[in-house]
Scaffold this motif. Sequence first.
Motif, short mmCIF file in Angstrom:
data_model
loop_
_atom_site.label_atom_id
_atom_site.label_comp_id
_atom_site.label_asym_id
_atom_site.label_seq_id
_atom_site.Cartn_x
_atom_site.Cartn_y
_atom_site.Cartn_z
N THR A 139 2.02 -4.81 -4.58
CA THR A 139 3.35 -5.57 -4.86
C THR A 139 4.27 -5.07 -3.93
O THR A 139 5.46 -4.61 -4.31
N LYS A 140 3.96 -4.88 -2.77
CA LYS A 140 4.92 -4.73 -1.62
C LYS A 140 5.30 -5.84 -0.94
O LYS A 140 6.28 -5.76 -0.09
N GLY A 141 4.99 -7.01 -1.27
CA GLY A 141 5.59 -8.27 -0.44
C GLY A 141 4.99 -8.28 0.75
O GLY A 141 5.55 -9.28 1.62
N MET A 142 3.96 -7.72 1.41
CA MET A 142 3.43 -7.42 2.66
C MET A 142 2.65 -9.06 2.97
O MET A 142 1.80 -9.56 2.15
N THR A 143 2.88 -9.30 4.04
CA THR A 143 2.22 -10.34 4.96
C THR A 143 1.30 -10.25 5.95
O THR A 143 0.31 -10.60 6.03
N ASP A 144 1.37 -8.66 6.12
CA ASP A 144 0.38 -7.75 7.07
C ASP A 144 0.16 -6.35 6.68
O ASP A 144 1.20 -5.91 6.12
N ILE A 145 -0.94 -6.11 6.95
CA ILE A 145 -1.33 -4.64 6.65
C ILE A 145 -0.76 -3.62 7.85
O ILE A 145 -1.11 -3.89 8.74
N PRO A 146 -0.09 -2.54 7.28
CA PRO A 146 0.47 -1.63 8.61
C PRO A 146 -0.92 -1.23 9.33
O PRO A 146 -1.97 -0.72 8.69
N ASP A 147 -0.80 -1.04 10.66
CA ASP A 147 -1.85 -0.60 11.37
C ASP A 147 -2.37 0.75 11.09
O ASP A 147 -3.53 1.03 11.47
N PHE A 148 -1.35 1.63 10.69
CA PHE A 148 -1.83 3.11 10.71
C PHE A 148 -2.84 3.29 9.59
O PHE A 148 -3.67 4.02 9.36
N LEU A 149 -3.21 2.06 8.57
CA LEU A 149 -4.15 2.19 7.72
C LEU A 149 -5.67 2.35 8.05
O LEU A 149 -6.06 3.14 7.54
N TRP A 150 -5.74 1.73 9.33
CA TRP A 150 -7.08 1.71 9.77
C TRP A 150 -7.75 3.09 10.27
O TRP A 150 -8.59 3.49 10.70
N GLY A 151 -6.66 3.99 10.87
CA GLY A 151 -7.06 5.33 11.07
C GLY A 151 -7.08 6.36 9.82
O GLY A 151 -7.54 7.46 10.09
N LEU A 152 -6.78 5.88 8.58
CA LEU A 152 -7.13 6.82 7.41
C LEU A 152 -8.68 6.64 7.05
O LEU A 152 -8.82 6.21 5.93
N SER A 153 -9.34 7.45 7.80
CA SER A 153 -10.90 7.01 7.69
C SER A 153 -11.56 7.54 6.23
O SER A 153 -12.58 7.39 5.76
N GLU A 154 -10.68 8.48 5.71
CA GLU A 154 -11.18 9.07 4.58
C GLU A 154 -11.01 8.46 3.25
O GLU A 154 -11.27 8.75 2.18
N VAL A 155 -10.16 7.35 3.25
CA VAL A 155 -10.05 6.60 2.06
C VAL A 155 -11.07 6.17 1.40
O VAL A 155 -12.32 5.57 2.13
N GLN A 156 -11.45 6.23 0.12
CA GLN A 156 -12.36 5.76 -0.69
C GLN A 156 -11.96 4.54 -1.52
O GLN A 156 -12.81 3.72 -1.84
#
Length: 298
Positions: free
Chosen positions: A57-74
């Motif tokens: 619920t952040k009102g996002m229309t796009d996903i922040p690019d830094f997320l793709w660097g968080l390879s440990e996310v499960q």
Amino acid sequence: MGAKPSSARCKDKGPRRMVFPRGRQQFSPWDDTLLSGKDPRSLLKRGMRHVSFSLVTKGMTDIPDFLWGLSEVQKLNLSHNQLRALPPEVGKLSRLVVLNLCGNRLRSLPREIGLLKSLKVLFVNMNCLTELPAELSACRSLEVLSLSHNCLSQLPGSFADLSRLRKLNLSNNYFAHIPLCVFALKELDFLHVGSNRLENIAESIQCLVGLQIFIAESNNIHAFPRSLSLLTSLELLNMNKNEIKNELYLLWRLGRIAWNPMDKGLHISHNPLSKPLPELVEGGLEMLFSYLKDKKHS
């Protein structure tokens, strides 16, 4: 006739207006982190079993690019935003076990989702999906898949390869029949196909030998397939709001007529057979089956 999915939900709504009180722009949590020079990994939550990240619920229309660097996310929760597309970079999150995309505006999923070999749970309900990539079948660890409240009318045949899938929700879509690939999912114990456009259930339902809960309410089904009586594991069958008239005696194993949505047994309200026979329905399955048998042989 059962309730049909509204085509209106597949149309984009206008953008939400951002409000900045006191004349000061408010930054999102990840903006604050980046502006202060902190590592985005500080936003990760490390629980007992999984490393999780949530942007709900952040009102996002796009996903922040830094997320793709968080390879440990499960566990990744991007639900209830305004996302219109899931970037192919999602394939970089190879450790994902749970992905929640519920309540966005997605019309499709990228082929790269098939790279998520560890994915066990995928929620894409309440979106605008009109099709699914065949590559999703490469997620061989998938156990739970919710596709409810979309605009789907078919599934790729390759879905038959999801051999570990246990729970599948296809409700509130545009299916005219249960896709054949579903009957190949031998591990299914939960199947929800309510509020579609079904007029029958194929005899192939008998292939789902482990099925415990089957929900097909709010369709236009006129009769039970005889093979449904062969599902010895079946505990809850919801056929409310259909056009069923007879042959309920085939389902004697269910033991009782159920009224509460969560109760085990046979849910059969709002069908033609129950309208003239309320006292029989109230009397339970034994009385109803006896009546239907006598009527059939008279």
